[in-house]
Scaffold this motif. Structure first.
Motif, PDB file in Angstrom:
ATOM      1  N   ARG A   1     -19.111 -75.088-116.513  1.00 23.63           N
ATOM      2  CA  ARG A   1     -19.538 -76.053-115.502  1.00 23.63           C
ATOM      3  C   ARG A   1     -18.786 -75.768-114.211  1.00 23.63           C
ATOM      4  O   ARG A   1     -17.842 -74.970-114.192  1.00 23.63           O
ATOM      5  CB  ARG A   1     -19.265 -77.480-115.959  1.00 23.63           C
ATOM      6  CG  ARG A   1     -17.787 -77.765-116.203  1.00 23.63           C
ATOM      7  CD  ARG A   1     -17.573 -79.144-116.772  1.00 23.63           C
ATOM      8  NE  ARG A   1     -16.161 -79.492-116.855  1.00 23.63           N
ATOM      9  CZ  ARG A   1     -15.356 -79.125-117.839  1.00 23.63           C
ATOM     10  NH1 ARG A   1     -15.835 -78.404-118.850  1.00 23.63           N
ATOM     11  NH2 ARG A   1     -14.083 -79.481-117.841  1.00 23.63           N
ATOM     12  N   ASN A   2     -19.158 -76.417-113.138  1.00 21.17           N
ATOM     13  CA  ASN A   2     -18.456 -76.258-111.870  1.00 21.17           C
ATOM     14  C   ASN A   2     -16.993 -76.678-112.008  1.00 21.17           C
ATOM     15  O   ASN A   2     -16.671 -77.632-112.727  1.00 21.17           O
ATOM     16  CB  ASN A   2     -19.121 -77.100-110.776  1.00 21.17           C
ATOM     17  CG  ASN A   2     -20.479 -76.570-110.376  1.00 21.17           C
ATOM     18  OD1 ASN A   2     -20.762 -75.374-110.514  1.00 21.17           O
ATOM     19  ND2 ASN A   2     -21.339 -77.441-109.870  1.00 21.17           N
TER      20      ASN A   2
ATOM     21  N   VAL B   1     -14.531 -75.438-113.562  1.00 23.14           N
ATOM     22  CA  VAL B   1     -13.871 -75.261-114.849  1.00 23.14           C
ATOM     23  C   VAL B   1     -12.900 -74.083-114.770  1.00 23.14           C
ATOM     24  O   VAL B   1     -13.132 -73.106-114.056  1.00 23.14           O
ATOM     25  CB  VAL B   1     -14.906 -75.029-115.971  1.00 23.14           C
ATOM     26  CG1 VAL B   1     -15.574 -73.661-115.830  1.00 23.14           C
ATOM     27  CG2 VAL B   1     -14.268 -75.164-117.345  1.00 23.14           C
TER      28      VAL B   1
ATOM     29  N   LEU C   1     -21.500 -70.660-110.617  1.00 21.44           N
ATOM     30  CA  LEU C   1     -20.788 -71.937-110.662  1.00 21.44           C
ATOM     31  C   LEU C   1     -19.834 -72.035-109.478  1.00 21.44           C
ATOM     32  O   LEU C   1     -19.255 -71.030-109.054  1.00 21.44           O
ATOM     33  CB  LEU C   1     -19.989 -72.064-111.969  1.00 21.44           C
ATOM     34  CG  LEU C   1     -20.797 -72.092-113.280  1.00 21.44           C
ATOM     35  CD1 LEU C   1     -19.855 -72.121-114.463  1.00 21.44           C
ATOM     36  CD2 LEU C   1     -21.736 -73.290-113.310  1.00 21.44           C
TER      37      LEU C   1
ATOM     38  N   ALA D   1     -15.277 -72.155-110.327  1.00 24.74           N
ATOM     39  CA  ALA D   1     -14.899 -71.723-111.672  1.00 24.74           C
ATOM     40  C   ALA D   1     -13.814 -70.647-111.597  1.00 24.74           C
ATOM     41  O   ALA D   1     -13.822 -69.799-110.704  1.00 24.74           O
ATOM     42  CB  ALA D   1     -16.107 -71.198-112.435  1.00 24.74           C
TER      43      ALA D   1
END
Length: 329
Positions: A122-123, A125, A147, A150
Motif C-alpha cells: 500500500r502507499n 508502506v 505506490l 513505499a
C-alpha cells in the motif's frame, strides 16, 4: 389407515413435520443455506426479525437438521492452516497444495506468497526483505503497481559472486515492482573477521541502515537448511569445512545468515560473528514478520525460526506443514 394403527415413531415424525416451529426452522435453513439468501432477506421472506433467523439457524445446526460438509480438496489444507496457527501461535498460516514429500515445493510456495504479499502493499508502506531462491521465485507472482512513499529495506549485506539470488538484486527487483525507494546494506553478507564487522557497523554507518528494520511495517523472510551447500548463492561465503563445523556445533540452518540451533538460538561459531545482517534478537522484536519457506531440508530450520523469531505469518507447502505438525514439541 386409522391414526391408532400408525407406529409411534411415525406419529412422532408426523407431528414434528407439522410443527410450525420446525417448519419455520427448516424453511429458514433452506433459504439461507440452499438458496443463498442473507439472514436479513430470510427474515423479510418469513416475516420475522433477523435475530429470530439467527436463533433458528443455530437451533437447526444443533438438532442435526443442517449438516455442512466441505467436499473441496482444499479442506485438508484449511485444517492444516488452523492446526499450524494453534501449534505455533501464528496469526495466519497459508499452506500451498503440494503432496510430494521429497519434491521441491519452491514454486507453489512462491505463488501463494506472491498473492499474499501483493495484498500487503500500500502507499507509504516500509517493507524489509530477506533473500533466497523462494523469495526470488515469488517475484513473477506479485502484482506490481506504482505506490506513493513505499520503501524497501534489505535486511542483510550483498553477495558479489551470486547474481541471480543476490540479496541486493532481489531488494531492487522487489522495489521496482512498486516504484519504491530502495535501501541496501553496502557490505558483504559475511566479512572476513569480527573486527571488520565491528568497524563497518560502528564507523561506516551500517548499523543505522540495519536499524531501519525497526521502522518496517512488515518483513519478508526465508530460511535455508544446512544439509548441503550446493546452492550458488552460498558459494565463496561458507566453505564446506565451515558447513561441517557449523553442523557439528548444532546448526540446523540459517535465516539472514544467522546460523541457528534447533531452538532457534544463534550457535557459538565464528561465522555468526562475521555476519552483516539484522540479528535474530532484533527480528524477534519486530511487529509483523512473514516467513516464506518449505521443503524437507528446511523443516528443522523453519521450526527453529518459528520458536525464536516468532513470525506472524507462515507461507509453506502441504508436505512441510504435515512434517511440522507430526512432530511433538
Amino acid at each position: 389407515m386409522a391414526a391408532d394403527t400408525i407406529p409411534n415413531g411415525a406419529v412422532a415424525r408426523s407431528k414434528t413435520a407439522m410443527d410450525p416451529q420446525s417448519q419455520m426452522r427448516v424453511r429458514a435453513a433452506w433459504l439461507y443455506y440452499i438458496e443463498g439468501l442473507t439472514q436479513s432477506d430470510v427474515a423479510d421472506r418469513l416475516g420475522v426479525n433477523r435475530i429470530m433467523i439467527t436463533r433458528l439457524l443455530s437451533e437447526a445446526r444443533k438438532r442435526g437438521e443442517v449438516v455442512i460438509r466441505i467436499k473441496s480438496k482444499l479442506g485438508s489444507l484449511v485444517e492444516s492452516q488452523i492446526q499450524l496457527e494453534k501449534k505455533f501461535g501464528l496469526g495466519k498460516a497459508i499452506v500451498a497444495p503440494f503432496a510430494l514429500d521429497d519434491g521441491d515445493p519452491t514454486r507453489v510456495i512462491a505463488a501463494a506468497a506472491g498473492e499474499y504479499v501483493s495484498g500487503l502493499m500500500r502507499n507509504n508502506v516500509t517493507i524489509g526483505v530477506g533473500w533466497g531462491r523462494t523469495l526470488h521465485t515469488m517475484l513473477p507472482y506479485i502484482e506490481g503497481r506504482s505506490l506513493e512513499g513505499a520503501r524497501v529495506v534489505s535486511l542483510l549485506g550483498g553477495i558479489a559472486q551470486a547474481r541471480r539470488f543476490n540479496p541486493a538484486e532481489f531488494a531492487w527487483q522487489f522495489a521496482e515492482l512498486f516504484d519504491a525507494e530502495g535501501f541496501l546494506i553496502p557490505a558483504p553478507a559475511i566479512v572476513d573477521s569480527a573486527q571488520t564487522k565491528h568497524a563497518l557497523l560502528e564507523h561506516c554507518g551500517l548499523d543505522h541502515i540495519m536499524g531501519m528494520a525497526e521502522t518496517c511495517d512488515v518483513v519478508l523472510l526465508s530460511c535455508g537448511g544446512i544439509s548441503t551447500m550446493t546452492t550458488s548463492y552460498r558459494t565463496g561465503h561458507v566453505s564446506e569445512a565451515e558447513r561441517i563445523s557449523l553442523t557439528e556445533a548444532g546448526t540446523v540452518g540459517d535465516v539472514l545468515y544467522n546460523f541457528l540451533d534447533k531452538d532457534g538460538q544463534p550457535v557459538p561459531h565464528p561465522v555468526n560473528d562475521r555476519c552483516i545482517a539484522v540479528s535474530v534478537d532484533r527480528l524477534s522484536r519486530l511487529s509483523n514478520k512473514v516467513l516464506i519457506s518449505g521443503g524437507v531440508e528446511k523443516t528443522e530450520i523453519i521450526r527453529a525460526v518459528l520458536k525464536s523469531v516468532k513470525p506472524n505469518t507462515l507461507v509453506t507447502d502441504e508436505a512441510t506443514a504435515k512434517r511440522l505438525l507430526d512432530r511433538d514439541e
